[in-house]
Write an enzyme that holds these catalytic residues in place. Structure first.
Site, PDB file in Angstrom:
ATOM      1  CG  ASP A  11      -2.262   4.700   3.498  1.00 28.38           C
ATOM      2  OD1 ASP A  11      -2.133   5.019   2.301  1.00 28.38           O
ATOM      3  OD2 ASP A  11      -3.274   4.998   4.176  1.00 28.38           O
ATOM      4  CG  HIS A  60      -1.996   0.966   1.221  1.00 28.99           C
ATOM      5  ND1 HIS A  60      -3.243   0.702   1.726  1.00 28.99           N
ATOM      6  CD2 HIS A  60      -2.051   2.243   0.754  1.00 28.99           C
ATOM      7  CE1 HIS A  60      -4.014   1.751   1.583  1.00 28.99           C
ATOM      8  NE2 HIS A  60      -3.312   2.706   0.994  1.00 28.99           N
ATOM      9  CG  HIS A  95      -5.723   2.065   5.657  1.00 24.80           C
ATOM     10  ND1 HIS A  95      -7.079   1.884   5.758  1.00 24.80           N
ATOM     11  CD2 HIS A  95      -5.524   2.760   4.508  1.00 24.80           C
ATOM     12  CE1 HIS A  95      -7.664   2.432   4.716  1.00 24.80           C
ATOM     13  NE2 HIS A  95      -6.745   2.971   3.934  1.00 24.80           N
ATOM     14  CG  HIS A 140     -10.097   3.575   2.063  1.00 22.58           C
ATOM     15  ND1 HIS A 140      -9.043   4.426   2.344  1.00 22.58           N
ATOM     16  CD2 HIS A 140     -11.207   4.187   2.545  1.00 22.58           C
ATOM     17  CE1 HIS A 140      -9.507   5.497   2.974  1.00 22.58           C
ATOM     18  NE2 HIS A 140     -10.816   5.391   3.099  1.00 22.58           N
ATOM     19  N   GLY A 165      -2.936  11.872   5.348  1.00 21.05           N
ATOM     20  CA  GLY A 165      -1.822  11.032   4.903  1.00 21.05           C
ATOM     21  C   GLY A 165      -0.475  11.458   5.435  1.00 21.05           C
ATOM     22  CG  ASP A 180      -6.324   3.519  -0.459  1.00 24.44           C
ATOM     23  OD1 ASP A 180      -6.961   3.218   0.550  1.00 24.44           O
ATOM     24  OD2 ASP A 180      -5.322   4.245  -0.439  1.00 24.44           O
ATOM     25  NE  ARG A 192       0.208  11.449  -2.761  1.00 22.45           N
ATOM     26  CZ  ARG A 192      -0.837  11.036  -2.066  1.00 22.45           C
ATOM     27  NH1 ARG A 192      -1.834  10.415  -2.660  1.00 22.45           N
ATOM     28  NH2 ARG A 192      -0.900  11.235  -0.776  1.00 22.45           N
TER      29      ARG A 192
HETATM   30  O1  DOR Z   1      -4.194   8.916   4.814  1.00 25.40           O
HETATM   31  C1  DOR Z   1      -4.534   8.643   3.676  1.00 25.40           C
HETATM   32  N1  DOR Z   1      -3.949   9.163   2.590  1.00 25.40           N
HETATM   33  N2  DOR Z   1      -5.558   7.815   3.520  1.00 25.40           N
HETATM   34  C2  DOR Z   1      -6.106   7.593   2.333  1.00 25.40           C
HETATM   35  O2  DOR Z   1      -7.042   6.852   2.290  1.00 25.40           O
HETATM   36  C3  DOR Z   1      -5.612   8.258   1.132  1.00 25.40           C
HETATM   37  C4  DOR Z   1      -4.223   8.656   1.292  1.00 25.40           C
HETATM   38  C5  DOR Z   1      -3.781   9.636   0.249  1.00 25.40           C
HETATM   39  O3  DOR Z   1      -3.965   9.371  -0.932  1.00 25.40           O
HETATM   40  O4  DOR Z   1      -3.201  10.661   0.604  1.00 25.40           O
HETATM   41 ZN    ZN Z   2      -6.983   4.173   2.274  1.00 23.76          ZN
HETATM   42 ZN    ZN Z   3      -3.876   4.658   0.944  1.00 18.93          ZN
END
Ligand code: DOR
Ligand code: ZN
Ligand code: ZN
Length: 433
Positions: free
Chosen positions: A310, A65, A237, A184, A329, A157, A69
């Site tokens: 994550d 996970h 997660h 998710h 995140g 996700d 980007r």
């Molecule tokens: O904390 C997170 N960041 N949870 C998510 O589900 C998405 C991820 C993100 O893409 O930044």
């Molecule tokens: Zn997620």
């Molecule tokens: Zn994620």
């Protein structure tokens, strides 16, 4: 180039090997373990030698996970920088989630990710396709087509597919295609504008809360759908005590379900959030002590089978905002191993061997990819690391573009020294912090 890794403590769950012995690499694969015949040894006379004395030699870690980007948010991370960060963290493979822009939601996008990875990544990249087109929750993607193009799983996700009927159909497709569904779990209607765990801390900071039930109701739903469809369900997660309890129950019923825990969720509670600092904001949020204890217990018992990061890089400006307004995140690739050693191995929840299972062998099995196994003939994906070095995490040393971590300054134990993917050294610790 042949490689001879000498004197290391081999930890290989697949072969129940937990002892000091040499390992030999030839043409990108494990050629042998222990002592070779004199004929075979000759081949390694001119090999590159790594002295692994005092270190563990493990099958490469696989992160189920991450968020790389690219395309769309290259100012946060790229496939090049995200995989370099993963390699530094000891990972020889990563699964990038589909919430890119455009979303990774069709065979062409899967091919595009793999093309970029082929050029820019030194580790394996196993792309994850979206469940619905544009992640809009309305129309199922071409799951079979994405799998044919190289997707190893599907996931929505960043959010949940709220339409249970649509999700059931996607699970049927995934089961047919033989891939897992990475879920998710977050009820969109219940979460509202929640930004951190519901409770005293959120009340004190005046920030809307996210209750455990936001996660738990979707975990329950998805387990029931997995039972009905036979799809392999992997819960991303997991952050609540009831997620662990439900996975335990589902496993007892024979439902094909597995779960992952992220380092921030086992290493930190909401009590450690010092102020309105968005480096402590992620989704799902940091939970209470009781939840964290249950996650550690679940990892220890093997109810929770995987540790994943994550890894969610964001720009500095975005994370300067209030917890109420900043994106969810935190980064995780470069801190996961040390946090797992410090908070799980050193605290007695996991043996070193169990750590390897949670970070390598089980993720490979869940994803259905080779790895997690150092048998002769297997790809030479290897992580060499110690569990004793003591140091403070320093975000300024991160090679990820994201510096958004709540662990800056945290004292940890355990350092990655080498990451080897397909027989090539793709990361080597060069001293310093
Ligand atoms: O904390 C997170 N960041 N949870 C998510 O589900 C998405 C991820 C993100 O893409 O930044
Ligand atoms: Zn997620
Ligand atoms: Zn994620």
């Amino acid at each position: 180039m042949n490689l001879w890794i000498k004197n290391g403590h081999l930890l290989d769950p697949a072969n129940h090997c937990d002892e000091i012995c040499d390992i030999y690499i030839k043409e990108g694969r494990v050629a042998g373990i222990g002592s070779l015949s004199s004929d075979e040894k000759e081949e390694f006379e001119n090999a590159e030698v790594i002295d692994a004395a005092g270190k563990y030699v493990m099958p490469g870690f696989v992160d189920l996970h991450v968020h790389l980007r690219e395309p769309g948010f290259e100012y946060k991370e790229t496939i090049r920088t995200g995989t370099a960060a993963a390699a530094k963290g000891g990972f020889t493979a990563v699964c990038p989630m589909p919430n890119t822009n455009p979303a990774t939601d069709c065979p062409e996008m899967i091919k595009r990710i793999l093309d970029i990875a082929g050029r820019d990544s030194k580790i394996h990249v196993y792309p994850v396709g979206a469940v619905t087109k544009g992640q809009m929750g309305k129309e199922i993607t071409d799951i079979a087509g994405m799998v044919q193009a190289g997707a190893k799983a599907i996931s929505e996700d960043g959010k949940s597919v709220m339409d249970a009927q649509l999700y059931r159909r996607a699970m049927e497709e995934a089961a047919k295609a033989g891939i897992p569904v990475l879920a998710h779990c977050e009820d969109k209607n219940m979460v509202g504008n929640g930004a951190m765990n519901a409770g005293k801390k959120a009340d004190f900071l005046g920030i809307p809360g996210i209750s455990n039930a936001v996660e738990d109701v979707i975990v329950a739903r998805d387990i029931l759908l997995a039972r009905e469809t036979g799809a392999r369900l992997h819960l991303c997660h997991c952050s609540t005590r009831d997620s662990v309890a439900m996975i335990r129950f589902a496993k007892e019923q024979g439902v094909p379900v597995s779960g992952e825990v992220c380092p921030h969720h086992f290493a930190m509670t909401e009590d450690e959030i010092p102020s309105d600092d968005a480096n402590y904001k992620m989704n799902p949020p940091l939970r209470s002590r009781g939840d964290v204890d249950m996650l550690c217990q679940g990892l220890s018992e093997g109810i929770m089978e995987a540790i994943s990061t994550d890894h969610a890089p964001h720009g500095e400006e975005e994370k300067k905002k209030s917890i109420a307004d900043a994106p969810f995140g935190i980064v995780g690739s470069e801190t996961a191993y040390a946090l797992a050693v410090t908070y799980l191995v050193k605290k007695g929840y996991l043996t070193p061997m169990q750590l390897v299972e949670r970070m390598s062998t089980n993720p490979c099995r869940i994803l259905g990819v080779p790895g997690g196994d150092l048998s002769p003939g297997m790809p030479a994906d290897i992580t060499i690391a110690d569990m004793d070095s003591v140091y403070e995490i320093d975000k300024n040393t991160f090679v990820s573009k994201g510096k958004n971590t709540p662990f800056h300054g945290t004292r940890v134990q355990g350092r990655v020294h080498y990451t080897i993917a397909g027989g090539e050294i793709v990361y080597q610790y060069s001293g310093g912090k």
